[in-house]
Design a protein around this motif. Structure first.
Motif, PDB file in Angstrom:
ATOM      1  N   LYS A 153      33.195  39.965  46.998  1.00  0.00           N
ATOM      2  CA  LYS A 153      33.725  39.252  45.834  1.00  0.00           C
ATOM      3  C   LYS A 153      35.077  38.615  46.137  1.00  0.00           C
ATOM      4  N   TYR A 178      31.221  32.186  44.622  1.00  0.00           N
ATOM      5  CA  TYR A 178      32.356  32.523  45.477  1.00  0.00           C
ATOM      6  C   TYR A 178      32.551  31.535  46.624  1.00  0.00           C
ATOM      7  N   GLU A 371      37.111  37.718  41.616  1.00  0.00           N
ATOM      8  CA  GLU A 371      36.354  37.443  40.393  1.00  0.00           C
ATOM      9  C   GLU A 371      37.151  36.543  39.456  1.00  0.00           C
ATOM     10  N   SER A 375      36.162  32.670  38.341  1.00  0.00           N
ATOM     11  CA  SER A 375      35.878  32.392  36.936  1.00  0.00           C
ATOM     12  C   SER A 375      36.616  31.172  36.402  1.00  0.00           C
TER      13      SER A 375
END
Length: 448
Positions: A153, A178, A371, A375
């Motif tokens: 991640k 990603y 993350e 986003s």
């Protein structure tokens, strides 16, 4: 001064963390046991990687990494890349950092080798625990490293990997968001090179490419685009081993069919060997070499060599490279010249943009994590929002909770759902003295 975000739900959490930090500091000072524990870390917050020390950081702020080819077949272009990333981090740290803390940076050398790149990414992701990585350059290296990034991640933004394979993999949901890049894929650059070939009046073109994701992907796209524009591809596609020491037979196969031009999709070290061999075999007379971004450097031209009368062997060669225009590039160039004082080489602006976008996304998400960056990176890169070119001004707006549409030094950096940007292309030419100059621009569609 650090601007606090307005109307952000995690603002109280930040205040709580600040209070906790004060309490911990008092506790640390109260006993010798805690004092030793507090002094255990590096007070500068510096992290060392393959080639470079990072900026100062507390260890709790955003951590970014670089994965650049400072050695290997693409080192002539990649040497300046870590400096561009560091300049971006320094700039943001000077105007308040990200999420109220300095950003730290760890740099690793991809060595232009997939296995080395994968190992370096593993270190960055699993040991250094970075949230995002700027890199890599070679598509083969990025292809190996991105799986490590996705598994951990970690947001990966490449400033130079241009293989269409990444678009296909993104469409197959292999990256889970990603992956992105600030350089457009070869789907577009191959079309631009084909347009350039037709514009120059070349009807018969042969191809030679390094046998990896980048070379083969670009070659296939170019052949399709050139044929679609009415051109003829002569001879069979020639592909050479990335680790070949001699390339005499490949040079003869590429140039021997008497084309008007040879579209050569190469890396600098091995590509220079191939073109020098073609010259020494007497195959380059009246043939124009069409080149790509992978060899856009003075070092490459020097590696190819000179004729007996001191002229560049590839004088007159033409190439394409992702270009940028406007105030953002001018401002970045001025900053680069002031702070770094090195030649502004290919893809340096793309490294700056990749770094700035990740820092803006981390701020917008209120989280120093992969993350969090994932986003928000499309949100800060695209409309709607205030168009802004200055990195610190963009950061100030994000801190205030405003929507932005960051306009980069490499272009508008409008990133789509596959992580791609379109871009425009500069046309460059090799002079008789071996210097490179931009002489035109060309678009994937042929409109100039």
């Amino acid at each position: 001064m650090k601007y606090l975000k307005s109307d952000r739900p995690l603002l109280n959490n930040k205040a709580n963390r600040l209070s906790s930090s004060i309490i911990l500091t008092i506790a640390c000072l109260s006993t010798s046991l805690f004092l030793v524990a507090c002094q255990g870390g590096d007070p500068s917050g510096e992290q060392t990687g393959g080639n470079e020390q990072s900026n100062a950081g507390s260890g709790k702020g955003l951590k970014l990494g670089t994965l650049a080819p400072t050695t290997g077949d693409l080192s002539s272009i990649g040497q300046n890349w870590p400096a561009a990333v560091k300049l971006a981090v320094d700039t943001i740290n000077e105007c308040g950092g990200v999420n109220e803390a300095p950003v730290s940076l760890i740099s690793e050398d991809s060595q232009t080798e997939p296995s080395a790149g994968s190992s370096a990414m593993t270190k960055l992701a699993e040991v250094d625990r970075v949230a995002g990585v700027v890199g890599a350059f070679a598509s083969s290296v990025s292809g190996a490293a991105v799986d490590v990034a996705v598994r951990n991640k970690v947001m990966m933004v490449s400033p130079g990997s241009t293989s269409p394979v990444f678009t296909e993999r993104a469409q197959n949901d292999e990256f889970n968001g990603y992956w992105a890049r600030t350089a457009p894929p070869d789907t577009y650059q191959s079309q631009a090179l084909a347009t350039l070939a037709k514009k120059q009046g070349f009807n018969k073109v042969s191809t030679v490419a390094i046998n990896n994701d980048y070379g083969v992907g670009f070659e296939k796209q170019f052949v399709t685009a050139f044929k679609d524009q009415g051109g003829n591809i002569v001879g069979k596609p020639v592909r050479h081993d990335p680790k070949a020491a001699t390339l005499d037979s490949e040079a003869k196969a590429a140039f021997g069919s008497k084309p008007d031009a040879v579209a050569a999709v190469l890396y600098a070290e091995t590509g220079s060997v191939l073109l020098k061999s073609a010259f020494e075999q007497g195959l380059t007379d009246n043939v124009t070499v069409l080149l790509t971004d992978g060899v856009y450097s003075d070092d490459f031209v020097r590696q190819v060599g000179k004729t007996a009368d001191g002229k560049s062997i590839i004088a007159g060669a033409l190439g394409t490279v992702p270009g940028a225009n406007g105030k953002a590039l001018a401002d970045f160039t001025a900053l680069w010249n002031e702070k770094v004082k090195k030649e502004l080489t290919a893809y340096v602006p793309h490294n700056w943009d990749a770094t700035v976008l990740m820092m803006l996304a981390a701020e917008a998400s209120d989280a120093n994590t992969g993350e969090g960056i994932k986003s928000k990176i499309l949100e800060v890169a695209n409309a709607p929002g205030t168009e802004v070119t200055d990195a610190c001004q963009a950061m100030e707006l994000v801190r205030k909770g405003e929507d932005i549409n960051f306009q980069g030094a490499s272009g508008n950096v409008d990133i789509d759902e596959n992580g791609d940007v379109v871009g425009s292309y500069d046309v460059w030419q090799v002079g008789e003295d071996g210097t490179l100059s931009v002489i035109d621009n060309v678009s994937p569609t042929g409109a100039n």
